[in-house]
Design an enzyme around this catalytic site. Structure first.
Site, mmCIF file in Angstrom:
data_model
loop_
_atom_site.group_PDB
_atom_site.id
_atom_site.type_symbol
_atom_site.label_atom_id
_atom_site.label_comp_id
_atom_site.label_asym_id
_atom_site.label_seq_id
_atom_site.Cartn_x
_atom_site.Cartn_y
_atom_site.Cartn_z
ATOM 1 N N TRP A 139 57.704 61.744 90.305
ATOM 2 C CA TRP A 139 58.081 60.451 90.884
ATOM 3 C C TRP A 139 57.784 60.465 92.373
ATOM 4 O O TRP A 139 57.522 61.527 92.949
ATOM 5 C CB TRP A 139 59.562 60.161 90.640
ATOM 6 C CG TRP A 139 59.857 58.682 90.617
ATOM 7 C CD1 TRP A 139 60.501 57.944 91.572
ATOM 8 C CD2 TRP A 139 59.481 57.768 89.588
ATOM 9 N NE1 TRP A 139 60.547 56.622 91.192
ATOM 10 C CE2 TRP A 139 59.934 56.484 89.982
ATOM 11 C CE3 TRP A 139 58.804 57.900 88.377
ATOM 12 C CZ2 TRP A 139 59.719 55.346 89.204
ATOM 13 C CZ3 TRP A 139 58.600 56.771 87.600
ATOM 14 C CH2 TRP A 139 59.054 55.519 88.017
ATOM 15 N N ASP A 195 58.335 54.536 100.368
ATOM 16 C CA ASP A 195 58.936 53.255 100.708
ATOM 17 C C ASP A 195 59.701 52.679 99.523
ATOM 18 O O ASP A 195 59.747 53.281 98.439
ATOM 19 C CB ASP A 195 57.876 52.269 101.194
ATOM 20 C CG ASP A 195 56.890 51.857 100.098
ATOM 21 O OD1 ASP A 195 56.834 52.519 99.041
ATOM 22 O OD2 ASP A 195 56.178 50.859 100.305
ATOM 23 N N GLU A 198 58.031 52.572 96.324
ATOM 24 C CA GLU A 198 57.771 53.897 95.743
ATOM 25 C C GLU A 198 56.286 54.234 95.653
ATOM 26 O O GLU A 198 55.850 54.942 94.766
ATOM 27 C CB GLU A 198 58.428 54.009 94.357
ATOM 28 C CG GLU A 198 59.900 53.633 94.376
ATOM 29 C CD GLU A 198 60.590 53.843 93.043
ATOM 30 O OE1 GLU A 198 61.545 54.622 93.000
ATOM 31 O OE2 GLU A 198 60.172 53.222 92.053
ATOM 32 N N GLU A 199 55.525 53.727 96.613
ATOM 33 C CA GLU A 199 54.078 53.919 96.550
ATOM 34 C C GLU A 199 53.492 54.619 97.769
ATOM 35 O O GLU A 199 52.505 55.338 97.656
ATOM 36 C CB GLU A 199 53.390 52.549 96.381
ATOM 37 C CG GLU A 199 53.718 51.863 95.077
ATOM 38 C CD GLU A 199 53.204 50.435 94.997
ATOM 39 O OE1 GLU A 199 53.199 49.869 93.898
ATOM 40 O OE2 GLU A 199 52.819 49.867 96.049
ATOM 41 N N GLU A 421 61.499 40.665 86.900
ATOM 42 C CA GLU A 421 60.949 41.201 88.142
ATOM 43 C C GLU A 421 59.878 40.290 88.737
ATOM 44 O O GLU A 421 59.895 39.977 89.925
ATOM 45 C CB GLU A 421 60.350 42.585 87.871
ATOM 46 C CG GLU A 421 59.823 43.285 89.107
ATOM 47 C CD GLU A 421 59.300 44.679 88.794
ATOM 48 O OE1 GLU A 421 59.945 45.656 89.208
ATOM 49 O OE2 GLU A 421 58.241 44.785 88.122
#
Length: 569
Positions: A139, A195, A198-199, A421
């Site tokens: 992750w 961030d 998550e990238e 989302e």
């Protein structure tokens, strides 16, 4: 005058009818969002099966994508919204939900995970399984906004309980959790991390902004409890210094991330502004308050970047609200508008209106003039008071502008009111995860701002950037001595859970030299007074061999230098 033409659009097959207004939509959707949010909190939430008590699931979606986890960030933002509703007297039935969250976080904060233990970086682990166990898959870690956001939610709760005379619970139960999170922030705020999307592994405006808030209000709570607040105060000043570096004065927007190779136009910046809103700070630009000239300039640049890239925005005039997403270069699920991002724009505008109406004036600077010229094309810089026609025109037009962003959310809310989302950039069809808890929380906070509701102030008023900033604290020379016998062509490296050691990535590990073979040496500048984990690795012909478990652990001193003597195992 601004015209809200979107409010009379026909929403065939969706939740809205042709005669609906924003008021009608929010009146029907708010209780749906509230119920949807609570349905995602274990153990009794109708869509949280398998979640332990107080665990906030991100979404019940298990495939394409699988969001059946609890993210520290999402859960904290959700609980902050719940705490604000309870402490504001909107819903006093939420006490048990808050208490169960606190109990869950007491346990979760201590769970060892791939990012480390509670004392070695584990607080930056972004997500956990809904039964409270560690998620051990690959992750984007570490993510350093979670501890700050969790402490903010709990500090808000703690301040309320103290005002109600319940200091003992704060001291015995809340403060240990808060103190752990704040110490993490104080020690690691200047370390890069992934961030909120998550990238990108760099420094992030959203993370820095919420870290500053947490340290600032944490220092105030520590002082209230007669605890030492000096470290939190000092680091809050340093973080505030660093926060200024995100401002891109040449282009008039906040560059969201220091790395990643993108434009930096990102919902991250709008979210950072609304989640550090402090009504008492007015339109302060140092903390990027929602109505500050920098935040408004940024909002315009960010919103305009989506006008031409989404099919559903086609034909919308440049002075009206549109659907927006995370960032214009997004390709996740083909890169679509996000409900929470679109609602965040509306919330920033509603927050701004709260302050302008309270102070009875709007100040237009050269920085914010492009934003205000959307509504009054020839507007000049200066201050417009509440008795002026310009003030009336601006507040009326900006309220309508904010409502137009909500109108896009309303238009693409499916029958039944469930909010996920994203919605498709060309058709508006909901896509990606269903029943996203963060989306529900975003609608509730936007509605609160539209209704003029503000949460407790956190200390942003009157802050000054320190005359001397220490955004990169002096490191400690830390020397690794490793006794290791090797074959010709084989080399020894060290890696660990710090950026300076490569964050466990062998390709970024620190090489040791063999000038005193079989002792291998390397001196690395590491942050002061932190506990970290590390291991030595051998690399021969491209093949990596790790030494045996467990991970090694050491603590850097607060001053001077240090030598760690080890032997290969």
């Amino acid at each position: 005058m601004h015209v809200v033409s979107l409010l009379v659009l026909s929403f065939v097959g969706l939740a809205w009818t042709q005669s609906s207004t924003i008021d009608d939509y929010l009146a029907s959707e708010s209780p749906i969002a509230k119920a949807g949010l609570l349905a995602n909190i274990g153990p009794s939430g109708s869509k949280s099966s398998g979640a332990k008590s107080g665990i906030v699931i991100a979404s019940p979606s298990t495939t394409n994508p699988n969001y059946l986890y609890t993210w520290t960030r999402d859960a904290a933002l959700t609980l902050k919204a719940i705490v604000d509703q309870y402490t504001g007297g909107e819903d006093t039935s939420l006490r048990s939900t808050i208490d169960s969250y606190v109990t869950a976080q007491q346990v979760l904060q201590q769970v060892s995970n791939p990012s480390g233990t509670v004392s070695t970086g584990g607080l930056a682990e972004p997500k956990f399984n809904i039964d409270g166990t560690a998620f051990t898959g690959s992750w984007g870690r570490p993510q350093r906004d979670g501890p700050a956001l969790r402490s903010t939610a709990l500090i808000t709760w703690a301040n309320y309980l103290i005002s109600e005379g319940n200091s003992s619970y704060v001291i015995d139960t809340l403060w240990p959790i808060i103190d752990g999170d704040l110490n993490y922030v104080a020690n690691y705020w200047n370390e890069t991390g992934f961030d909120l999307w998550e990238e990108i592994n760099s420094s992030s405006f959203f993370t820095t902004a919420v870290q500053h808030r947490a340290l600032r209000e944490g220092a105030a709570l520590a002082a209230k409890l007669s605890n030492d607040a000096s470290v939190f105060n000092t680091q809050a000043g340093n973080v505030l210094c660093f926060l200024q570096s995100y401002w891109n004065s040449g282009s008039g927007y906040i560059t969201a991330n220091t790395g990643g190779g993108r434009s930096g136009k990102d919902s991250n910046t709008v979210l950072g502004s609304i989640h550090t809103f402090d009504e008492a700070a007015g339109c302060d630009a140092t903390t990027f308050q929602p109505c500050s000239d920098k935040a408004l300039s940024n909002l315009k640049v960010y919103v305009d970047s989506f006008r031409s890239i989404y099919g559903i925005n086609s034909g919308v005039p440049s002075n009206q609200g549109v659907a927006v997403g995370r960032y214009p270069e997004d390709v996740y699920f083909n890169g679509n508008p996000w409900y929470l991002s679109t609602l965040a724009v509306a919330e920033q505008l509603y927050d701004s209106l709260i302050v302008w109406n309270k102070q009875g004036s709007i100040t237009v600077t050269s920085t914010s003039q492009p934003f205000f010229s959307t509504f009054v094309s020839n507007i000049a810089t200066g201050t417009y008071t509440s008795g002026s026609s310009t003030f009336s025109t601006l507040t009326t037009s900006i309220k309508s502008f904010a409502d137009e962003f909500v109108a896009f959310v309303a238009k693409y809310t499916p029958s039944g009111g469930g909010l996920g989302e994203q919605f498709d950039r060309n058709t508006g069809t909901p896509t990606s995860a269903v029943d996203l808890t963060w989306t529900y929380a975003s609608l509730l906070t936007a509605v609160g701002a539209r209704n003029g509701i503000v949460s407790a102030n956190w200390g942003a008023s009157g802050l000054q950037i320190p005359p001397v900033c220490n955004t990169a604290p002096d490191p400690i020379p830390f020397t690794f001595h490793e006794d290791a016998t090797t074959q010709l062509g084989e080399n020894i490296f060290v890696t660990g859970n710090l950026r300076e050691l490569g964050n466990w990535d062998p390709s970024k590990a620190v090489p040791l030299d063999a000038n005193s073979y079989p002792i291998w040496n390397a001196t690395v500048n590491l942050p002061k007074s932190i506990t970290f984990q590390y291991k030595y690795i051998r690399i021969f012909n491209g093949q990596v061999t790790w030494e045996s478990d467990p991970n090694r652990q050491s603590t850097t001193p607060g001053s001077g230098s240090f030598v760690e003597n080890d032997s290969w195992r």
